[in-house]
Scaffold this motif. Sequence first.
Motif, PDB file in Angstrom:
ATOM      1  N   CYS A 234     -83.559 -85.911-105.379  1.00  0.00           N
ATOM      2  CA  CYS A 234     -83.900 -87.232-104.847  1.00  0.00           C
ATOM      3  C   CYS A 234     -84.608 -88.066-105.902  1.00  0.00           C
ATOM      4  CB  CYS A 234     -84.827 -87.092-103.641  1.00  0.00           C
ATOM      5  SG  CYS A 234     -84.026 -86.386-102.205  1.00  0.00           S
ATOM      6  N   ASN A 235     -84.604 -89.358-105.674  1.00  0.00           N
ATOM      7  CA  ASN A 235     -85.336 -90.305-106.515  1.00  0.00           C
ATOM      8  C   ASN A 235     -84.911 -90.271-107.967  1.00  0.00           C
ATOM      9  OD1 ASN A 235     -87.093 -92.406-106.776  1.00  0.00           O
ATOM     10  ND2 ASN A 235     -88.901 -91.138-107.071  1.00  0.00           N
ATOM     11  N   CYS A 236     -83.604 -90.337-108.186  1.00  0.00           N
ATOM     12  CA  CYS A 236     -83.103 -90.314-109.555  1.00  0.00           C
ATOM     13  C   CYS A 236     -82.831 -91.743-110.034  1.00  0.00           C
ATOM     14  CB  CYS A 236     -81.813 -89.506-109.637  1.00  0.00           C
ATOM     15  SG  CYS A 236     -80.455 -90.248-108.714  1.00  0.00           S
ATOM     16  N   ASN A 237     -82.843 -91.922-111.318  1.00  0.00           N
ATOM     17  CA  ASN A 237     -82.391 -93.165-111.929  1.00  0.00           C
ATOM     18  C   ASN A 237     -81.099 -92.939-112.682  1.00  0.00           C
ATOM     19  OD1 ASN A 237     -84.582 -94.772-111.072  1.00  0.00           O
ATOM     20  ND2 ASN A 237     -85.846 -93.859-112.661  1.00  0.00           N
ATOM     21  N   ASN A 238     -80.919 -91.695-113.148  1.00  0.00           N
ATOM     22  CA  ASN A 238     -79.741 -91.340-113.923  1.00  0.00           C
ATOM     23  C   ASN A 238     -79.520 -89.845-113.726  1.00  0.00           C
ATOM     24  OD1 ASN A 238     -77.850 -90.717-115.835  1.00  0.00           O
ATOM     25  ND2 ASN A 238     -78.875 -91.778-117.495  1.00  0.00           N
ATOM     26  N   CYS A 239     -78.317 -89.464-113.338  1.00  0.00           N
ATOM     27  CA  CYS A 239     -78.035 -88.050-113.058  1.00  0.00           C
ATOM     28  C   CYS A 239     -77.669 -87.255-114.310  1.00  0.00           C
ATOM     29  CB  CYS A 239     -76.898 -87.933-112.058  1.00  0.00           C
ATOM     30  SG  CYS A 239     -77.300 -88.604-110.443  1.00  0.00           S
ATOM     31  N   ALA A 240     -77.509 -87.897-115.426  1.00  0.00           N
ATOM     32  CA  ALA A 240     -77.050 -87.195-116.627  1.00  0.00           C
ATOM     33  C   ALA A 240     -77.992 -86.079-117.045  1.00  0.00           C
ATOM     34  CB  ALA A 240     -76.881 -88.182-117.772  1.00  0.00           C
ATOM     35  N   SER A 241     -79.279 -86.218-116.786  1.00  0.00           N
ATOM     36  CA  SER A 241     -80.228 -85.197-117.232  1.00  0.00           C
ATOM     37  C   SER A 241     -80.533 -84.176-116.154  1.00  0.00           C
ATOM     38  CB  SER A 241     -81.520 -85.865-117.679  1.00  0.00           C
ATOM     39  OG  SER A 241     -82.089 -86.569-116.601  1.00  0.00           O
ATOM     40  N   SER A 242     -79.934 -84.273-114.968  1.00  0.00           N
ATOM     41  CA  SER A 242     -80.246 -83.330-113.882  1.00  0.00           C
ATOM     42  C   SER A 242     -79.477 -82.052-114.052  1.00  0.00           C
ATOM     43  CB  SER A 242     -79.879 -83.882-112.532  1.00  0.00           C
ATOM     44  OG  SER A 242     -80.346 -85.140-112.348  1.00  0.00           O
TER      45      SER A 242
ATOM     46  N   ARG B 101     -60.387 -79.233-123.508  1.00  0.00           N
ATOM     47  CA  ARG B 101     -61.684 -79.895-123.618  1.00  0.00           C
ATOM     48  C   ARG B 101     -62.617 -79.320-122.582  1.00  0.00           C
ATOM     49  NH1 ARG B 101     -61.331 -85.968-122.641  1.00  0.00           N
ATOM     50  NH2 ARG B 101     -59.974 -85.242-121.009  1.00  0.00           N
ATOM     51  N   ARG B 102     -63.844 -79.118-122.939  1.00  0.00           N
ATOM     52  CA  ARG B 102     -64.845 -78.689-121.968  1.00  0.00           C
ATOM     53  C   ARG B 102     -65.572 -79.936-121.474  1.00  0.00           C
ATOM     54  NH1 ARG B 102     -67.752 -73.818-120.677  1.00  0.00           N
ATOM     55  NH2 ARG B 102     -69.642 -74.457-119.619  1.00  0.00           N
ATOM     56  N   LEU B 103     -65.444 -80.198-120.188  1.00  0.00           N
ATOM     57  CA  LEU B 103     -66.056 -81.379-119.598  1.00  0.00           C
ATOM     58  C   LEU B 103     -67.378 -80.994-118.953  1.00  0.00           C
ATOM     59  CD1 LEU B 103     -62.892 -82.891-117.912  1.00  0.00           C
ATOM     60  CD2 LEU B 103     -63.888 -83.498-120.114  1.00  0.00           C
ATOM     61  N   SER B 104     -68.326 -81.896-119.000  1.00  0.00           N
ATOM     62  CA  SER B 104     -69.606 -81.642-118.341  1.00  0.00           C
ATOM     63  C   SER B 104     -69.412 -81.785-116.832  1.00  0.00           C
ATOM     64  CB  SER B 104     -70.662 -82.617-118.845  1.00  0.00           C
ATOM     65  OG  SER B 104     -70.282 -83.931-118.551  1.00  0.00           O
ATOM     66  N   PRO B 105     -70.265 -81.140-116.036  1.00  0.00           N
ATOM     67  CA  PRO B 105     -70.138 -81.248-114.580  1.00  0.00           C
ATOM     68  C   PRO B 105     -70.242 -82.706-114.132  1.00  0.00           C
ATOM     69  CG  PRO B 105     -71.731 -79.554-115.166  1.00  0.00           C
ATOM     70  CD  PRO B 105     -71.373 -80.289-116.424  1.00  0.00           C
ATOM     71  N   PHE B 106     -69.420 -83.073-113.151  1.00  0.00           N
ATOM     72  CA  PHE B 106     -69.439 -84.437-112.642  1.00  0.00           C
ATOM     73  C   PHE B 106     -70.628 -84.618-111.715  1.00  0.00           C
ATOM     74  CE2 PHE B 106     -68.509 -87.602-109.421  1.00  0.00           C
ATOM     75  CZ  PHE B 106     -68.219 -88.684-110.220  1.00  0.00           C
ATOM     76  N   GLN B 107     -71.387 -85.668-111.936  1.00  0.00           N
ATOM     77  CA  GLN B 107     -72.494 -86.032-111.061  1.00  0.00           C
ATOM     78  C   GLN B 107     -72.508 -87.548-110.924  1.00  0.00           C
ATOM     79  OE1 GLN B 107     -76.187 -83.499-111.276  1.00  0.00           O
ATOM     80  NE2 GLN B 107     -75.607 -83.551-113.428  1.00  0.00           N
ATOM     81  N   THR B 108     -73.032 -88.015-109.810  1.00  0.00           N
ATOM     82  CA  THR B 108     -73.157 -89.446-109.591  1.00  0.00           C
ATOM     83  C   THR B 108     -74.444 -89.727-108.830  1.00  0.00           C
ATOM     84  OG1 THR B 108     -72.015 -91.421-108.801  1.00  0.00           O
ATOM     85  CG2 THR B 108     -71.858 -89.465-107.412  1.00  0.00           C
ATOM     86  N   CYS B 109     -74.947 -90.928-108.957  1.00  0.00           N
ATOM     87  CA  CYS B 109     -76.171 -91.311-108.272  1.00  0.00           C
ATOM     88  C   CYS B 109     -75.797 -92.281-107.148  1.00  0.00           C
ATOM     89  CB  CYS B 109     -77.118 -91.974-109.266  1.00  0.00           C
ATOM     90  SG  CYS B 109     -78.819 -92.001-108.743  1.00  0.00           S
TER      91      CYS B 109
ATOM     92  N   PRO C 271     -82.339 -93.357-104.227  1.00  0.00           N
ATOM     93  CA  PRO C 271     -81.189 -92.868-104.994  1.00  0.00           C
ATOM     94  C   PRO C 271     -81.284 -91.362-105.184  1.00  0.00           C
ATOM     95  CG  PRO C 271     -82.681 -94.118-106.400  1.00  0.00           C
ATOM     96  CD  PRO C 271     -83.218 -94.202-105.013  1.00  0.00           C
ATOM     97  N   CYS C 272     -80.152 -90.688-105.006  1.00  0.00           N
ATOM     98  CA  CYS C 272     -80.083 -89.237-105.169  1.00  0.00           C
ATOM     99  C   CYS C 272     -78.918 -88.883-106.085  1.00  0.00           C
ATOM    100  CB  CYS C 272     -79.845 -88.549-103.834  1.00  0.00           C
ATOM    101  SG  CYS C 272     -81.198 -88.720-102.675  1.00  0.00           S
ATOM    102  N   CYS C 273     -79.070 -87.785-106.803  1.00  0.00           N
ATOM    103  CA  CYS C 273     -77.969 -87.253-107.596  1.00  0.00           C
ATOM    104  C   CYS C 273     -77.088 -86.397-106.697  1.00  0.00           C
ATOM    105  CB  CYS C 273     -78.491 -86.398-108.747  1.00  0.00           C
ATOM    106  SG  CYS C 273     -79.253 -87.355-110.053  1.00  0.00           S
TER     107      CYS C 273
ATOM    108  N   PRO D 166     -76.038 -83.679-102.218  1.00  0.00           N
ATOM    109  CA  PRO D 166     -77.188 -84.158-102.981  1.00  0.00           C
ATOM    110  C   PRO D 166     -77.894 -82.988-103.663  1.00  0.00           C
ATOM    111  CG  PRO D 166     -77.642 -84.249-100.629  1.00  0.00           C
ATOM    112  CD  PRO D 166     -76.224 -83.830-100.780  1.00  0.00           C
ATOM    113  N   THR D 167     -78.309 -83.197-104.910  1.00  0.00           N
ATOM    114  CA  THR D 167     -78.987 -82.140-105.659  1.00  0.00           C
ATOM    115  C   THR D 167     -80.419 -82.504-106.005  1.00  0.00           C
ATOM    116  OG1 THR D 167     -78.127 -82.978-107.745  1.00  0.00           O
ATOM    117  CG2 THR D 167     -76.859 -81.247-106.643  1.00  0.00           C
TER     118      THR D 167
END
Length: 65
Positions: free
Chosen positions: A57-65, A6-14, A33-35, A54-55
């Motif tokens: 700043c000021n994120c609400n959701n890291c999925a689109s970063s 399976r190809r997994l998307s990169p892990f990110q968290t806020c 909040p930061c990704c 941190p990649t």
Amino acid sequence: MLAGRRRLSPFQTCSTCKCCLVPSDPSTCSDMPCCYKINCNIPNKPFGTCAFVPTSCNCNNCASS
């Protein structure tokens, strides 16, 4: 028969971090909040060393970063 990997998307968290407009001036800093993502093979660290960095700043959701 082996199934394909399976190809997994990169892990990110806020999470909260301190972001500064001018890094040398603490009065320009605020907590927001930061990704974060996992970064491995960090310069000047042993091979394979990984850390959350941190990649953005000021994120609400890291999925689109």
